[in-house]
Write an enzyme that holds these catalytic residues in place. Structure first.
Site, PDB file in Angstrom:
ATOM      1  N   GLY A  94       0.818  -1.220   0.000  1.00  0.00           N
ATOM      2  CA  GLY A  94       0.000   0.000   0.000  1.00  0.00           C
ATOM      3  C   GLY A  94       0.846   1.261   0.000  1.00  0.00           C
TER       4      GLY A  94
ATOM      5  N   ARG B  26       0.818  -5.787  -4.899  1.00  0.00           N
ATOM      6  CA  ARG B  26       0.835  -6.710  -3.764  1.00  0.00           C
ATOM      7  C   ARG B  26       1.230  -8.140  -4.134  1.00  0.00           C
ATOM      8  NH1 ARG B  26      -0.689  -4.405   0.859  1.00  0.00           N
ATOM      9  NH2 ARG B  26      -2.182  -2.692   0.875  1.00  0.00           N
TER      10      ARG B  26
ATOM     11  N   ASP C 237       5.990  -8.168   5.370  1.00  0.00           N
ATOM     12  CA  ASP C 237       6.042  -9.311   4.454  1.00  0.00           C
ATOM     13  C   ASP C 237       7.060  -9.086   3.335  1.00  0.00           C
ATOM     14  OD1 ASP C 237       4.305 -11.147   5.539  1.00  0.00           O
ATOM     15  OD2 ASP C 237       2.536 -10.166   4.678  1.00  0.00           O
TER      16      ASP C 237
ATOM     17  N   LYS D 201       8.536   0.470   5.131  1.00  0.00           N
ATOM     18  CA  LYS D 201       7.384   1.278   4.706  1.00  0.00           C
ATOM     19  C   LYS D 201       6.082   0.746   5.277  1.00  0.00           C
ATOM     20  CE  LYS D 201       4.571  -0.151   2.388  1.00  0.00           C
ATOM     21  NZ  LYS D 201       3.552  -0.858   1.617  1.00  0.00           N
ATOM     22  N   THR D 202       5.214   1.535   5.765  1.00  0.00           N
ATOM     23  CA  THR D 202       3.788   1.273   5.957  1.00  0.00           C
ATOM     24  C   THR D 202       3.178   2.340   6.870  1.00  0.00           C
ATOM     25  OG1 THR D 202       2.016  -0.175   6.711  1.00  0.00           O
ATOM     26  CG2 THR D 202       4.082  -0.482   7.854  1.00  0.00           C
ATOM     27  N   ILE D 203       2.040   2.851   6.443  1.00  0.00           N
ATOM     28  CA  ILE D 203       1.350   3.854   7.285  1.00  0.00           C
ATOM     29  C   ILE D 203       0.897   3.204   8.584  1.00  0.00           C
ATOM     30  CG2 ILE D 203       0.527   5.303   5.381  1.00  0.00           C
ATOM     31  CD1 ILE D 203      -2.314   3.997   6.001  1.00  0.00           C
ATOM     32  N   ASP D 204       0.730   1.868   8.578  1.00  0.00           N
ATOM     33  CA  ASP D 204       0.135   1.180   9.733  1.00  0.00           C
ATOM     34  C   ASP D 204       0.997   1.282  10.992  1.00  0.00           C
ATOM     35  OD1 ASP D 204      -1.692   0.490   7.858  1.00  0.00           O
ATOM     36  OD2 ASP D 204      -1.189  -1.633   7.780  1.00  0.00           O
TER      37      ASP D 204
ATOM     38  N   TYR E 154     -24.601  15.605  15.975  1.00  0.00           N
ATOM     39  CA  TYR E 154     -24.258  14.289  15.436  1.00  0.00           C
ATOM     40  C   TYR E 154     -23.212  13.569  16.288  1.00  0.00           C
ATOM     41  CZ  TYR E 154     -26.346  15.944  11.064  1.00  0.00           C
ATOM     42  OH  TYR E 154     -27.196  16.434  10.125  1.00  0.00           O
TER      43      TYR E 154
ATOM     44  N   GLU F 232      -9.409   0.089  12.107  1.00  0.00           N
ATOM     45  CA  GLU F 232      -9.886  -0.715  10.975  1.00  0.00           C
ATOM     46  C   GLU F 232     -10.011  -2.205  11.299  1.00  0.00           C
ATOM     47  OE1 GLU F 232      -8.443  -0.334   6.509  1.00  0.00           O
ATOM     48  OE2 GLU F 232      -6.980  -1.381   7.721  1.00  0.00           O
TER      49      GLU F 232
ATOM     50  N   GLU G 262      -7.229   8.700   2.096  1.00  0.00           N
ATOM     51  CA  GLU G 262      -6.980  10.151   2.145  1.00  0.00           C
ATOM     52  C   GLU G 262      -5.567  10.467   2.621  1.00  0.00           C
ATOM     53  OE1 GLU G 262      -9.437   8.516   3.439  1.00  0.00           O
ATOM     54  OE2 GLU G 262     -11.343   9.471   2.977  1.00  0.00           O
TER      55      GLU G 262
END
Ligand code: FBP
Length: 552
Positions: A81, A145, A176, A202-205, A243, A311, A426
């Site tokens: 990603g 991927r 991975d 790398k990874t935003i996670d 809301y 998520e 986003e």
């Protein structure tokens, strides 16, 4: 008339390297640290990586051995990603490579690992790189991927490497991809392909981290982008006061993104999947926690609020985890047959015959849209695609039901109007923050230093990240040092383990200390947009997670 945009102005930002790398590539020397072992099951990792196992840690600086310069043809891929800063890794790699020797060549393989298998590449030039400096996304060469993991694939990549005279491949990816980078490096070493392999984290996670990797790139920008959006919604909610916003945030299994955004914005509720798993909390109890905040706030006349949902939450709720694992197993065996069943009733019949009674009970409790989402196509690892499950809607439905009951019991007299959001894409291709722009450039630059030193099976490592780049250090960590064995698909596999939120760590403890107040009161914090120009304390500051972890 030409208008200046962030894009045009950002091209000329010069990312900051660690001070120790600023004197020019020819002055940089390397020192060796300790020999390494593995993060777990050392015997098995040694057996699987006889060539790589035990390599030494490496550090760059002014003192030590100067590597011998030689001509290089380097291939690079982006894997998985998008994460802000990927282009800067390539820019840093390119600049170092050309500084090493103007005749060095960088090949960008397109569309991720499949580009290497299909020999689909472009030669990266100064003009191409210039168009992508300090920009987000992975569109310079694309990503994918496809997994590089079989001997046959390694052989094909070896042929491609030989064809181009490639001396090294840089793999920019997550846990991975870097595990597979180590396997490729071992294969190349064993078969004397003459091509080194270097990984970049790398990874935003934010789940690729360990003693040697303080942060994966992209996490900083992505969490700042989501926090800006959450802050904007908070202002809106606090203005209109009508809301309850349920906001799901990307991050796959780990809740690092949700936790960081909570620390930045102070929502009424932020769920942490790792805590749900530890406590064995069921869906009804999670809904009760949210309903409790709704009721408390309603008594003060606040019929609004913010709930952050990681998520991957759904997979950490014990009863749903069991259900998902049974569905995964069933679809792995009979996915094609299942996909051919023409009606929903026939699919239900099939599931009833395949799943345990308890899992079927949980399945039947879920709303139809969630049931359908649980049955959608799996990712290449056979996992459910959590980004496509609308957990935020599921939770608000259960909360609404609970509030209805409380109303009937005379314990609640407010109004509950939920709104739903999912923030993920986003943030993955946003303009990298100064931190990510600098960090990524440094990772790419360091990757070339490792290549020049003749290393293979290393990850580019830049540390001391909570300080200013002046104090960052650069080096290389053997990939085997980060490895352990995990049972996957009935087989023992080497893996770089995903780092989930540490419930004993400072970031979680800080959040846990403050959340009761946030649940009842309105303590919102509005971080605003990422700042690219201005005082360093505003523009270069990194995440709260990294700062708190550095204090430990
Ligand atoms: P990586 O692990 O490859 O960095 O991707 C992270 C991620 O953004 C997750 O947060 C999310 O669950 C997933 O990718 C979405 O995948 P896709 O891009 O295939 O929709």
């Amino acid at each position: 008339m030409e208008y200046s945009t962030l894009q045009s102005v950002r091209y000329s930002y010069q990312p900051k390297l660690p001070k120790m790398l600023r004197g020019g590539i020819k002055g940089i020397a390397v020192t060796e640290g300790d020999a390494t072992t593995a993060s777990g099951d050392e015997e098995k990792i040694r057996e699987l990586f006889p060539k790589l196992y035990g390599q030494k840690e490496l550090y760059f600086g002014a003192k030590g051995k100067k590597p011998r310069a030689k001509k290089h043809v380097v291939g690079v891929i982006l894997s998985g990603g998008q994460a802000p800063g990927g282009h800067n890794v390539i820019a840093g790699l390119y600049d170092a490579l050309k500084e090493g020797d103007e005749d060095n060549i960088l090949l960008g393989f397109k569309g991720g690992p499949s580009g290497l298998l299909e020999d689909n590449y472009i030669t990266l030039t100064a003009d191409t790189i210039a168009k992508y400096r300090n920009t987000g996304g992975f569109d310079m060469i694309g990503s994918g991927r496809t997994k590089l993991e079989t001997e046959e694939q390694f052989m094909i990549v070896g042929e491609v490497a030989k064809k181009h005279g490639m001396t090294a491949i840089v793999i920019i990816g997550g846990d991975d991809s870097n595990t597979n980078a180590a396997m490729l490096a071992e294969y190349f070493a064993e078969h004397e392909i003459g091509c080194q392999v270097i990984g970049c984290p790398k990874t935003i996670d934010g789940d690729l981290r360990n003693d040697d990797i303080e942060a994966s790139f992209g996490f900083d920008t992505a969490t700042k982008t989501y926090s800006e959006l959450i802050g904007n919604i908070m202002r809106d909610a606090n203005s209109a006061k009508k809301y309850w916003h349920f906001i799901k945030l990307m991050g796959r299994s780990a809740s690092h993104i949700a936790l960081e955004c909570a620390l930045q914005t102070h929502p009424n509720i932020c769920l942490i999947s790792e805590e749900v798993e530890r406590d064995g909390t069921d869906l009804a109890t999670i809904a009760d926690t949210i309903a409790d905040s709704v009721v408390k706030r309603a008594t003060q006349g606040f019929n609004f609020g913010i709930v952050i949902v990681p998520e991957g939450l759904i997979e950490f709720v014990p009863e749903v985890r069991q259900l998902i694992s049974e569905i995964n197993e069933t679809l792995a065996k009979n996915g094609d047959r299942f996909a051919r069943l023409p009606s929903w009733d026939e699919r239900l019949g099939f599931l009833t015959a395949s799943l345990s009674v308890e899992s079927m009970r949980v399945f039947n409790m879920l709303p139809l849209d969630i049931q359908e989402q649980l049955l959608m196509d799996r990712d290449p690892h056979g996992n459910v695609q959590v980004s496509r499950i609308e957990t935020e809607k599921l939770l608000s439905k259960i909360v609404a039901g609970r509030l209805q009951e409380l109303k009937q019991e005379g314990k609640y007299n407010g109004k509950f109007s939920p709104m739903h959001h999912f923030f993920g894409y986003e943030g993955r291709a946003a303009f990298p923050s100064n931190f990510d722009a600098d960090y990524c450039y440094s990772l790419g630059y360091t990757a070339f230093l490792l290549i020049q030193c003749g290393c293979t099976g290393y990850m580019s490592s830049v540390k001391n990240l909570s300080k200013s780049p002046d104090e960052w250090t650069a080096g290389g960590m053997p990939l085997t040092k980060m490895m352990d064995i995990e049972r996957r698909g009935g087989k023992d596999k080497p893996v770089i383990k995903k780092a989930l939120v540490d419930l004993n760590g400072k970031p979680f403890k800080e959040f846990a200390r403050r959340r009761a107040k946030w649940a009842a009161e309105t303590c919102y914090h509005y971080p605003g947009a990422i700042q690219y120009f201005g005082p360093a304390e505003l523009c270069d500051a990194t995440t709260i997670t990294l700062r708190l972890e550095a204090e430990e």
